[in-house]
Design a protein around this motif. Structure first.
Motif, PDB file in Angstrom:
ATOM      1  N   LEU A 398       0.868  -1.185   0.000  1.00 57.73           N
ATOM      2  CA  LEU A 398       0.000   0.000   0.000  1.00 57.73           C
ATOM      3  C   LEU A 398       0.900   1.229   0.000  1.00 57.73           C
ATOM      4  CD1 LEU A 398      -2.669   1.596   0.433  1.00 57.73           C
ATOM      5  CD2 LEU A 398      -2.393   1.178   2.887  1.00 57.73           C
ATOM      6  N   LEU A 399       0.819   2.011  -1.063  1.00 56.88           N
ATOM      7  CA  LEU A 399       1.662   3.215  -1.162  1.00 56.88           C
ATOM      8  C   LEU A 399       1.067   4.285  -0.249  1.00 56.88           C
ATOM      9  CD1 LEU A 399       2.240   3.094  -5.015  1.00 56.88           C
ATOM     10  CD2 LEU A 399       3.814   2.340  -3.200  1.00 56.88           C
ATOM     11  N   GLU A 400       1.827   4.646   0.801  1.00 62.51           N
ATOM     12  CA  GLU A 400       1.239   5.457   1.865  1.00 62.51           C
ATOM     13  C   GLU A 400       1.476   6.950   1.735  1.00 62.51           C
ATOM     14  OE1 GLU A 400       1.944   4.042   5.890  1.00 62.51           O
ATOM     15  OE2 GLU A 400       2.115   2.007   5.095  1.00 62.51           O
ATOM     16  N   LYS A 401       2.728   7.319   1.431  1.00 63.93           N
ATOM     17  CA  LYS A 401       3.062   8.754   1.430  1.00 63.93           C
ATOM     18  C   LYS A 401       4.379   8.973   0.703  1.00 63.93           C
ATOM     19  CE  LYS A 401       4.843   7.908   6.021  1.00 63.93           C
ATOM     20  NZ  LYS A 401       4.542   7.921   7.437  1.00 63.93           N
ATOM     21  N   PRO A 402       4.762  10.249   0.493  1.00 60.67           N
ATOM     22  CA  PRO A 402       6.035  10.500  -0.177  1.00 60.67           C
ATOM     23  C   PRO A 402       7.181   9.787   0.535  1.00 60.67           C
ATOM     24  CG  PRO A 402       4.790  12.534   0.040  1.00 60.67           C
ATOM     25  CD  PRO A 402       4.035  11.487   0.813  1.00 60.67           C
ATOM     26  N   GLY A 403       8.097   9.264  -0.244  1.00 58.21           N
ATOM     27  CA  GLY A 403       9.212   8.513   0.317  1.00 58.21           C
ATOM     28  C   GLY A 403      10.401   9.394   0.625  1.00 58.21           C
ATOM     29  N   ARG A 404      11.541   8.763   0.718  1.00 56.72           N
ATOM     30  CA  ARG A 404      12.741   9.468   1.159  1.00 56.72           C
ATOM     31  C   ARG A 404      13.213  10.490   0.133  1.00 56.72           C
ATOM     32  NH1 ARG A 404      16.925   5.199   3.212  1.00 56.72           N
ATOM     33  NH2 ARG A 404      15.175   4.424   4.426  1.00 56.72           N
ATOM     34  N   HIS A 405      13.141  10.120  -1.150  1.00 56.02           N
ATOM     35  CA  HIS A 405      13.635  11.000  -2.207  1.00 56.02           C
ATOM     36  C   HIS A 405      12.500  11.348  -3.159  1.00 56.02           C
ATOM     37  CE1 HIS A 405      17.611  10.218  -0.730  1.00 56.02           C
ATOM     38  NE2 HIS A 405      17.445   8.918  -0.861  1.00 56.02           N
ATOM     39  N   PRO A 406      12.642  12.462  -3.892  1.00 59.28           N
ATOM     40  CA  PRO A 406      11.636  12.806  -4.896  1.00 59.28           C
ATOM     41  C   PRO A 406      11.464  11.641  -5.865  1.00 59.28           C
ATOM     42  CG  PRO A 406      13.248  14.583  -4.672  1.00 59.28           C
ATOM     43  CD  PRO A 406      13.750  13.444  -3.843  1.00 59.28           C
ATOM     44  N   GLY A 407      10.219  11.395  -6.273  1.00 60.92           N
ATOM     45  CA  GLY A 407       9.969  10.278  -7.190  1.00 60.92           C
ATOM     46  C   GLY A 407       9.776   8.954  -6.473  1.00 60.92           C
ATOM     47  N   GLN A 408       9.888   8.984  -5.124  1.00 57.11           N
ATOM     48  CA  GLN A 408       9.670   7.747  -4.356  1.00 57.11           C
ATOM     49  C   GLN A 408       8.446   7.893  -3.460  1.00 57.11           C
ATOM     50  OE1 GLN A 408      13.272   7.060  -2.117  1.00 57.11           O
ATOM     51  NE2 GLN A 408      14.206   5.851  -3.754  1.00 57.11           N
ATOM     52  N   LEU A 409       7.731   6.790  -3.311  1.00 58.66           N
ATOM     53  CA  LEU A 409       6.693   6.704  -2.286  1.00 58.66           C
ATOM     54  C   LEU A 409       7.118   5.622  -1.312  1.00 58.66           C
ATOM     55  CD1 LEU A 409       3.440   6.821  -4.480  1.00 58.66           C
ATOM     56  CD2 LEU A 409       4.603   8.732  -3.342  1.00 58.66           C
ATOM     57  N   VAL A 410       6.557   5.684  -0.105  1.00 56.43           N
ATOM     58  CA  VAL A 410       6.899   4.639   0.851  1.00 56.43           C
ATOM     59  C   VAL A 410       5.638   3.883   1.258  1.00 56.43           C
ATOM     60  CG1 VAL A 410       6.786   6.128   2.909  1.00 56.43           C
ATOM     61  CG2 VAL A 410       8.242   4.098   2.949  1.00 56.43           C
ATOM     62  N   GLY A 411       5.814   2.582   1.372  1.00 51.97           N
ATOM     63  CA  GLY A 411       4.739   1.724   1.862  1.00 51.97           C
ATOM     64  C   GLY A 411       5.382   0.653   2.726  1.00 51.97           C
ATOM     65  N   ARG A 412       4.606  -0.346   3.118  1.00 52.91           N
ATOM     66  CA  ARG A 412       5.194  -1.397   3.936  1.00 52.91           C
ATOM     67  C   ARG A 412       4.968  -2.760   3.304  1.00 52.91           C
ATOM     68  NH1 ARG A 412       6.571  -0.092   9.243  1.00 52.91           N
ATOM     69  NH2 ARG A 412       6.123   2.091   9.722  1.00 52.91           N
ATOM     70  N   SER A 413       5.937  -3.622   3.506  1.00 50.03           N
ATOM     71  CA  SER A 413       5.808  -5.003   3.077  1.00 50.03           C
ATOM     72  C   SER A 413       4.807  -5.678   4.019  1.00 50.03           C
ATOM     73  CB  SER A 413       7.167  -5.701   3.170  1.00 50.03           C
ATOM     74  OG  SER A 413       7.427  -6.007   4.534  1.00 50.03           O
ATOM     75  N   PRO A 414       4.380  -6.892   3.696  1.00 51.89           N
ATOM     76  CA  PRO A 414       3.485  -7.603   4.626  1.00 51.89           C
ATOM     77  C   PRO A 414       4.124  -7.783   6.006  1.00 51.89           C
ATOM     78  CG  PRO A 414       3.595  -8.727   2.521  1.00 51.89           C
ATOM     79  CD  PRO A 414       4.629  -7.645   2.477  1.00 51.89           C
ATOM     80  N   TYR A 415       5.438  -7.633   6.066  1.00 53.95           N
ATOM     81  CA  TYR A 415       6.156  -7.803   7.337  1.00 53.95           C
ATOM     82  C   TYR A 415       6.459  -6.476   7.993  1.00 53.95           C
ATOM     83  CZ  TYR A 415       6.432 -12.233   5.094  1.00 53.95           C
ATOM     84  OH  TYR A 415       6.069 -13.391   4.450  1.00 53.95           O
ATOM     85  N   LEU A 416       5.810  -5.423   7.512  1.00 60.01           N
ATOM     86  CA  LEU A 416       5.927  -4.077   8.083  1.00 60.01           C
ATOM     87  C   LEU A 416       7.260  -3.408   7.807  1.00 60.01           C
ATOM     88  CD1 LEU A 416       4.101  -4.288  11.567  1.00 60.01           C
ATOM     89  CD2 LEU A 416       3.282  -3.242   9.462  1.00 60.01           C
ATOM     90  N   GLN A 417       8.085  -4.014   6.954  1.00 56.54           N
ATOM     91  CA  GLN A 417       9.329  -3.337   6.572  1.00 56.54           C
ATOM     92  C   GLN A 417       8.967  -2.163   5.665  1.00 56.54           C
ATOM     93  OE1 GLN A 417       9.827  -7.153   4.929  1.00 56.54           O
ATOM     94  NE2 GLN A 417      12.011  -7.204   5.396  1.00 56.54           N
ATOM     95  N   PRO A 418       9.456  -0.961   5.948  1.00 53.96           N
ATOM     96  CA  PRO A 418       9.211   0.133   5.014  1.00 53.96           C
ATOM     97  C   PRO A 418       9.902  -0.154   3.683  1.00 53.96           C
ATOM     98  CG  PRO A 418      10.049   0.938   7.121  1.00 53.96           C
ATOM     99  CD  PRO A 418      10.226  -0.546   7.123  1.00 53.96           C
TER     100      PRO A 418
END
Ligand code: 5AD
Length: 467
Positions: A398-418
């Motif tokens: 699930l893509l949650e919000k902007p990630g660390r760098h421009p052009g990246q989004l952050v989500g979590r794996s089924p194991y909660l790893q970002p």
């Protein structure tokens, strides 16, 4: 516990009337800055405080220097967490002095578990504080602010008879959207376990479960505003036993089933169970009043893994609990090696006022520090190995919000790893298949897995790095 000098129990609820709480007499929206410390429930409570103040004209700001009202929602779990509040209050005092020179007032409230545990003492140590309000009475914030404006300091650390959840305003659609596609919902609060190191039963109070209809209504509202993932939270969430629609108590399992039926909710999580092991030594576990042994814990892990070999396990640990010997500590390290955790939080024991273990023989600070380092090395090793196994795997994220760098989004794996995913911002809220392309060393990077991946609503792949 701090003496209560707060509101009487029959005080009118915040809903009863819009109370004028503008101490400066200026009109227009007032700006609210809320800072959360500690656990996820504090994040949830902070949102609810903003919700309760919104009908009274408060708009949230991310910049503390702009705020007319600053709320610090505090954590008392360890001394370090609690002490952070006082250094922050020092900074806020300077802001308040500077604002006063421009005839602007900043009102300061301390909420959360430090408020509950220290009460009046906070105002004595930091006279900049106008309002002290505990975790079970923040629904009274509008009235408390009004009283503070009239009378000066107000302290409310009641465990009120009325339930705060019956008096909280629901978030606006806009507020929910601003908070993102993943939301916490408190379903259970407080703890009756009384582990000998822990302040939670004193600060959050006795175990209480929210009724099913209340939880369902809250999740439905969140889903309507676009939330896709819900984490049901409680200090001991698997003790959930809320009243069902027909009065009979529901278990957490049944609640999860029901919440899972709500349209739009694609992900359901819950935290925290009472599973964290804390120590690998039976002697220390007994001293902690944990009511489980090493063998029992390992037995539970074995059964869980037999049912779901792809399960990832994490835990919390305390090192240097009173009386912990080198031998006891080694048993914690061997337990970590035996289970092979995907990750873990570990802490030096911190004596908490009013808890039984605080009175016992303390382990010297230097020993605690080296043990923590040794334990964290073991945990890190297992975590890195776990993460490494994700390379090349494909997960639904699930893509949650902007990630660390421009052009990246952050989500979590089924194991909660970002997972940092190369994807455009308009994909926030989508569930996509992501292939892990790089691991560095505790961050996962992934790429979208082709156009078919954009089909929303898929369940986690559970390809198994844990196996
Ligand atoms: N000292 C150190 N760690 C503590 N925790 C709880 N109380 C203390 C304490 N007094 C840790 C436990 C718990 C986590 C939330 O915080 O590991 O699981």
């Amino acid at each position: 516990m701090a003496e209560t000098t707060g509101m009487s129990r029959d005080a009118p609820s915040a809903r009863a009337a819009r109370i004028d709480i503008d101490p400066t007499g200026m009109s227009g929206p007032r700006k609210l800055f809320v800072k959360s410390y500690g656990c996820q429930m504090n994040v949830y409570d902070s949102h609810r405080m903003a919700d309760v103040l919104a009908p009274h004209g408060y708009v949230e700001t991310a910049a503390v220097e702009d705020a007319d009202l600053v709320i610090l929602n505090t954590c008392h779990i360890r001394e370090k967490a609690a002490e952070k509040v006082y250094s922050e209050l020092g900074r806020i005092r300077k802001l308040k002095d500077a604002a006063a020179r421009h005839r602007r007032d900043i009102v300061v409230a301390v909420a959360g578990c430090v408020a509950q545990a220290e009460g009046e003492e906070i105002v004595r140590r930091a006279p900049v504080v106008d309002v002290v309000v505990g975790p079970q009475s923040y629904h009274r914030l509008p009235a408390l602010l009004a009283r503070a404006a009239r009378e000066g300091h107000v302290v409310d650390t009641d465990f009120p008879i009325e339930d705060k959840f019956d008096h909280l305003a629901a978030p606006s659609r806009a507020a929910t959207r601003a908070r993102g596609v993943s939301a916490f919902v408190t379903v259970q609060e407080g703890c009756d376990k009384f582990c000998s190191f822990c302040v939670v039963p004193y600060t959050r109070g006795a175990e209480v479960s929210r009724p099913v209809v209340q939880v369902v209504a809250e999740v439905e509202r969140l889903a309507e505003a676009g939330v896709r993932e819900i984490t049901l939270i409680g200090q001991n969430v698997n003790a959930y036993h809320g009243a069902g629609p027909r009065g009979a108590q529901w278990t957490l399992g049944r609640l999860l089933q029901r919440v899972g039926e709500i349209d739009g909710i694609a992900r359901l999580r819950y935290t925290t169970s009472h599973l964290p092991v804390q120590s690998g030594s039976d002697r220390i576990l007994a001293g902690m009043n944990r009511r489980h042994t090493r063998a029992h814990y390992l037995g539970v892990v074995e059964r869980l893994r037999a049912a779901r070999p792809d399960l990832a396990l994490t835990s919390d640990f305390i090192v240097g609990f009173p009386g912990e010997t080198e031998e006891d500590f080694r048993e914690t390290v061997t337990l970590v090696d035996e289970v092979g955790f995907a990750g873990a939080f570990s802490f030096k024991y911190s004596p908490r006022p009013g808890t039984p273990a605080a009175l016992a023989d303390q382990v010297p600070e230097e020993i605690k520090a080296t043990r923590l380092q040794r334990l964290q090395q073991a945990i890190d090793r297992h975590q890195a190995a776990f993460n490494a196994r994700a390379l090349g795997m494909t997960f639904d994220v699930l893509l949650e919000k902007p990630g660390r760098h421009p052009g990246q989004l952050v989500g979590r794996s089924p194991y909660l790893q970002p997972v940092q995913v190369t994807a455009s911002a308009d994909m926030i809220g989508e569930i996509v298949a992501v292939t892990i392309s790089e691991i560095a060393p505790n961050s996962l990077f992934g790429v979208l897995d082709g156009p078919a991946a954009r089909a929303a609503g898929r369940q986690p792949a559970f390809a198994s790095p844990g196996a």
